[in-house]
Design a protein around this motif. Structure first.
Motif, PDB file in Angstrom:
ATOM      1  N   ALA A 173       0.841  -1.172  -0.044  1.00 50.39           N
ATOM      2  CA  ALA A 173       0.060  -0.006   0.189  1.00 50.39           C
ATOM      3  C   ALA A 173       0.748   1.301  -0.141  1.00 50.39           C
ATOM      4  CB  ALA A 173      -1.048  -0.086   1.242  1.00 50.39           C
ATOM      5  N   CYS A 174       1.877   1.441   0.805  1.00 50.51           N
ATOM      6  CA  CYS A 174       2.728   2.515   1.025  1.00 50.51           C
ATOM      7  C   CYS A 174       3.591   2.608  -0.375  1.00 50.51           C
ATOM      8  CB  CYS A 174       3.599   2.495   2.247  1.00 50.51           C
ATOM      9  SG  CYS A 174       2.644   2.525   3.650  1.00 50.51           S
ATOM     10  N   LYS A 175       4.144   1.496  -0.761  1.00 52.04           N
ATOM     11  CA  LYS A 175       4.710   1.654  -2.052  1.00 52.04           C
ATOM     12  C   LYS A 175       3.992   2.319  -3.146  1.00 52.04           C
ATOM     13  CE  LYS A 175       7.403  -1.422  -4.980  1.00 52.04           C
ATOM     14  NZ  LYS A 175       7.700  -2.876  -5.463  1.00 52.04           N
ATOM     15  N   GLU A 176       2.625   1.824  -3.321  1.00 50.96           N
ATOM     16  CA  GLU A 176       1.963   2.151  -4.656  1.00 50.96           C
ATOM     17  C   GLU A 176       1.567   3.792  -4.322  1.00 50.96           C
ATOM     18  OE1 GLU A 176      -2.253   1.210  -6.545  1.00 50.96           O
ATOM     19  OE2 GLU A 176      -1.611  -0.097  -5.182  1.00 50.96           O
ATOM     20  N   LEU A 177       1.193   4.155  -2.915  1.00 56.87           N
ATOM     21  CA  LEU A 177       0.931   5.438  -2.590  1.00 56.87           C
ATOM     22  C   LEU A 177       2.149   6.321  -3.090  1.00 56.87           C
ATOM     23  CD1 LEU A 177      -0.778   7.657  -1.681  1.00 56.87           C
ATOM     24  CD2 LEU A 177      -0.012   7.110   0.723  1.00 56.87           C
ATOM     25  N   VAL A 178       3.272   6.019  -2.850  1.00 56.31           N
ATOM     26  CA  VAL A 178       4.462   6.897  -3.040  1.00 56.31           C
ATOM     27  C   VAL A 178       4.609   7.058  -4.612  1.00 56.31           C
ATOM     28  CG1 VAL A 178       6.880   7.093  -2.626  1.00 56.31           C
ATOM     29  CG2 VAL A 178       5.520   6.489  -0.592  1.00 56.31           C
ATOM     30  N   THR A 179       4.350   5.630  -5.159  1.00 58.62           N
ATOM     31  CA  THR A 179       4.684   5.683  -6.684  1.00 58.62           C
ATOM     32  C   THR A 179       3.604   6.428  -7.202  1.00 58.62           C
ATOM     33  OG1 THR A 179       5.472   3.359  -6.316  1.00 58.62           O
ATOM     34  CG2 THR A 179       4.634   4.078  -8.642  1.00 58.62           C
ATOM     35  N   VAL A 180       2.642   6.666  -6.839  1.00 60.41           N
ATOM     36  CA  VAL A 180       1.691   7.557  -7.444  1.00 60.41           C
ATOM     37  C   VAL A 180       1.810   8.937  -7.094  1.00 60.41           C
ATOM     38  CG1 VAL A 180      -1.033   8.258  -6.966  1.00 60.41           C
ATOM     39  CG2 VAL A 180      -0.632   5.839  -7.104  1.00 60.41           C
ATOM     40  N   LEU A 181       2.293   9.379  -6.031  1.00 62.41           N
ATOM     41  CA  LEU A 181       3.034  10.611  -5.549  1.00 62.41           C
ATOM     42  C   LEU A 181       3.808  11.119  -6.563  1.00 62.41           C
ATOM     43  CD1 LEU A 181       2.716  10.781  -1.871  1.00 62.41           C
ATOM     44  CD2 LEU A 181       0.905  11.463  -3.486  1.00 62.41           C
ATOM     45  N   PHE A 182       4.653  10.173  -6.929  1.00 56.88           N
ATOM     46  CA  PHE A 182       5.988  10.535  -7.886  1.00 56.88           C
ATOM     47  C   PHE A 182       5.343  10.696  -9.081  1.00 56.88           C
ATOM     48  CE2 PHE A 182       9.277   7.864  -5.257  1.00 56.88           C
ATOM     49  CZ  PHE A 182       9.854   9.121  -4.695  1.00 56.88           C
ATOM     50  N   ALA A 183       4.275   9.824  -9.585  1.00 61.82           N
ATOM     51  CA  ALA A 183       3.814  10.238 -10.861  1.00 61.82           C
ATOM     52  C   ALA A 183       2.944  11.301 -11.089  1.00 61.82           C
ATOM     53  CB  ALA A 183       2.634   8.854 -11.146  1.00 61.82           C
ATOM     54  N   LYS A 184       2.705  11.855 -10.107  1.00 60.97           N
ATOM     55  CA  LYS A 184       1.881  13.215  -9.833  1.00 60.97           C
ATOM     56  C   LYS A 184       2.976  14.346 -10.435  1.00 60.97           C
ATOM     57  CE  LYS A 184      -1.405  13.984  -7.030  1.00 60.97           C
ATOM     58  NZ  LYS A 184      -2.338  14.318  -7.909  1.00 60.97           N
ATOM     59  N   GLY A 185       4.130  14.074 -10.208  1.00 66.49           N
ATOM     60  CA  GLY A 185       5.170  15.071 -10.502  1.00 66.49           C
ATOM     61  C   GLY A 185       6.186  15.503  -9.205  1.00 66.49           C
ATOM     62  N   ILE A 186       5.600  15.100  -8.015  1.00 65.44           N
ATOM     63  CA  ILE A 186       6.075  15.322  -6.702  1.00 65.44           C
ATOM     64  C   ILE A 186       7.674  14.663  -6.691  1.00 65.44           C
ATOM     65  CG2 ILE A 186       6.028  15.393  -4.339  1.00 65.44           C
ATOM     66  CD1 ILE A 186       3.012  15.166  -4.872  1.00 65.44           C
ATOM     67  N   GLN A 187       8.808  15.459  -6.465  1.00 62.72           N
ATOM     68  CA  GLN A 187       9.859  14.912  -6.580  1.00 62.72           C
ATOM     69  C   GLN A 187      10.405  14.417  -5.408  1.00 62.72           C
ATOM     70  OE1 GLN A 187      11.457  14.467  -9.557  1.00 62.72           O
ATOM     71  NE2 GLN A 187       9.670  15.181 -10.386  1.00 62.72           N
ATOM     72  N   ASN A 188      10.384  15.285  -4.272  1.00 59.77           N
ATOM     73  CA  ASN A 188      10.840  15.075  -2.953  1.00 59.77           C
ATOM     74  C   ASN A 188      10.065  14.682  -1.831  1.00 59.77           C
ATOM     75  OD1 ASN A 188      13.619  15.342  -3.663  1.00 59.77           O
ATOM     76  ND2 ASN A 188      13.326  17.909  -3.589  1.00 59.77           N
ATOM     77  N   ILE A 189       9.922  13.334  -1.376  1.00 60.28           N
ATOM     78  CA  ILE A 189       8.683  13.131  -0.406  1.00 60.28           C
ATOM     79  C   ILE A 189       9.438  12.811   0.996  1.00 60.28           C
ATOM     80  CG2 ILE A 189       6.777  11.548   0.289  1.00 60.28           C
ATOM     81  CD1 ILE A 189       6.610  10.881  -2.885  1.00 60.28           C
ATOM     82  N   ALA A 190       9.122  13.386   1.950  1.00 58.84           N
ATOM     83  CA  ALA A 190       9.874  13.181   3.208  1.00 58.84           C
ATOM     84  C   ALA A 190       8.931  12.123   3.984  1.00 58.84           C
ATOM     85  CB  ALA A 190       9.805  14.541   4.138  1.00 58.84           C
TER      86      ALA A 190
END
Length: 338
Positions: A173-190
Motif C-alpha cells: 500500500a505504501c509503495k503504491e501510494l508513494v509511486t502515485v505521488l511520484f507520478a503526479k510530479g512530486i520529486q521530494n517526499i519526506a
C-alpha cells in the motif's frame, strides 16, 4: 421415551442442536456446564437429552468439557485516544464473528512485555485461543504463546513463518501510494514515523523505501524521521522540512498526520500550495481539516472478522493459511493536488 430404541442410529450433539434449533456449541455448553448460556436454554437442552436418552460418547464429551467457547483479544496499553478507533473497530469485527459462532471474547490490555495476564488465562483454562492485535519485531507474546502451543493469530506481519498472520498489505500500500505521488510530479517526499519496533510501522517505511528503489530515485536520509516519539519532535521535524524545500510530507499514520497538519497551519503554510501532505493510514480524524487529506484506507472491521475466523478454524482443527493479506484503497484528496 428413548428415541434410540430399536434404532441403530446414534444421536449426536448436532442432532440435538437441530431438533432444538440451537447451535452444536450451545449444546456442548449445556453438557459441559462451561461457557455463557441462559438457564432456560440449558434446562431445555438437558431435559431433551434426558427424555431421549442421549449421552455423548467419550470423545464428544471430552471435547465439550475441554472447550471454553471463549477467545481472548490482546490489546496494547494505548497512550493516545487517536489509537483507540483502530483497536475498537478491529475488536468489533472479532466480536461479530465470535458471537455468530457462539463464542465470547475476553479483552486483555497489556504493555507488550508482561506475560502474566496471558499465563493466567492459559493456566486457568479460560480461553481456547488468542488474537494479538499488535506485533513487535521481538515479540515476547508470540514466543510465549508458541511455547505454550495454544492456538493464536497475529494481527500484523511477523518475521516467523510458523506464526499465523492476518494483516493488510501495508508494504504494498505504501509503495503504491508513494509511486502515485511520484507520478503526479512530486520529486521530494519526506517520511515521518515512530516506534519502529512495531511491525506495522516497519512495513509502512519499507513500502516507502521500495517506492524509491522502484523509481530508481536516490533516497535522501535527511528527509527521513523514524523516531518521533512526541509532539515536540514532530513539530521540530516539520519546521526542518519546511526550511529544506521538501515538496511533500508522508506521515506514518493519522496521529502524526494530525500533528503535521496542525503545525503547518500554525506556521501559516498552505496545503497543498506550499506543502503537500499524505497519510499511510486513514481515520475520521483526517476529516477535521479545511483541506481533505490523501491517505490509505484499510477495512479494519474485516481485519477483525478474518482474524477471528482463522482462529476459530485453528481451534476446530481446520487447515488455515500461514498468511492472509487484505487489500487497501488509495484515497487521493486535495492535500496532494498539483
Amino acid at each position: 421415551m428413548n428415541n434410540n430404541s430399536g434404532n441403530d442410529k446414534t444421536m449426536t450433539i448436532h442432532d440435538v442442536a437441530r431438533e432444538l434449533g440451537v447451535s452444536a456449541s450451545t449444546v456442548s455448553r449445556a453438557i459441559s456446564g462451561k461457557g455463557r448460556i441462559g438457564a432456560a436454554t440449558r434446562d431445555r437442552i438437558l431435559a431433551y437429552i434426558e427424555e431421549h436418552g442421549f449421552y455423548p460418547n467419550a470423545a464428544a464429551q471430552s471435547l465439550a468439557q475441554s472447550r471454553t467457547n471463549n477467545i481472548a483479544i490482546i490489546l496494547p496499553e494505548v497512550n493516545t485516544l487517536v489509537d483507540m478507533p483502530f483497536f475498537h473497530t478491529c475488536m468489533y469485527g472479532v466480536e461479530e464473528v465470535a458471537q455468530a459462532n457462539d463464542y465470547d471474547i475476553i479483552v486483555v490490555t497489556t504493555n507488550g512485555n508482561d506475560t502474566k495476564p496471558l499465563e493466567r488465562l492459559i493456566k486457568n483454562r479460560k480461553v481456547d485461543g488468542m488474537i494479538l492485535t499488535r506485533t513487535y519485531e521481538n515479540d515476547k507474546y508470540v514466543k510465549f504463546l508458541k511455547q505454550k502451543q495454544i492456538p493464536f493469530v497475529a494481527v500484523g506481519k511477523f518475521p516467523d513463518d510458523d506464526v499465523v498472520q492476518v494483516d493488510h498489505d501495508n508494504v504494498g500500500a505504501c509503495k503504491e501510494l508513494v509511486t502515485v505521488l511520484f507520478a503526479k510530479g512530486i520529486q521530494n517526499i519526506a517520511y515521518l514515523g515512530s516506534n519502529m519496533d512495531q511491525m506495522v510501522n516497519r512495513c509502512r517505511y519499507q513500502g516507502y523505501e521500495e517506492a524509491y528503489r522502484k523509481g530508481k530515485r536516490k533516497l535522501n536520509q535527511d528527509l527521513v524521521y523514524k523516531d518521533l516519539s512526541s509532539r515536540a519532535m514532530v513539530e521540530k521535524a516539520v519546521e526542518e522540512l519546511k526550511n529544506s524545500g521538501v515538496e511533500c510530507i508522508l506521515c506514518q499514520d493519522d496521529y502524526i498526520c494530525d500533528e503535521v497538519v496542525r503545525k503547518l497551519a500554525r506556521m501559516g503554510v498552505r496545503i497543498p500550495d506550499q506543502m503537500k501532505v499524505a497519510s499511510c493510514h486513514y481515520s475520521r480524524i483526517l476529516e477535521n481539516y479545511p483541506v481533505t487529506i490523501t491517505s490509505l484506507k484499510f477495512n479494519i472491521t474485516e481485519l477483525g472478522r478474518r482474524s477471528c475466523q482463522v482462529l476459530l478454524d485453528m481451534i476446530h482443527g481446520k487447515t488455515v493459511p500461514d498468511k492472509t493479506l487484505l487489500d487497501y484503497e488509495i484515497i487521493l484528496k486535495e492535500s496532494t493536488k498539483g
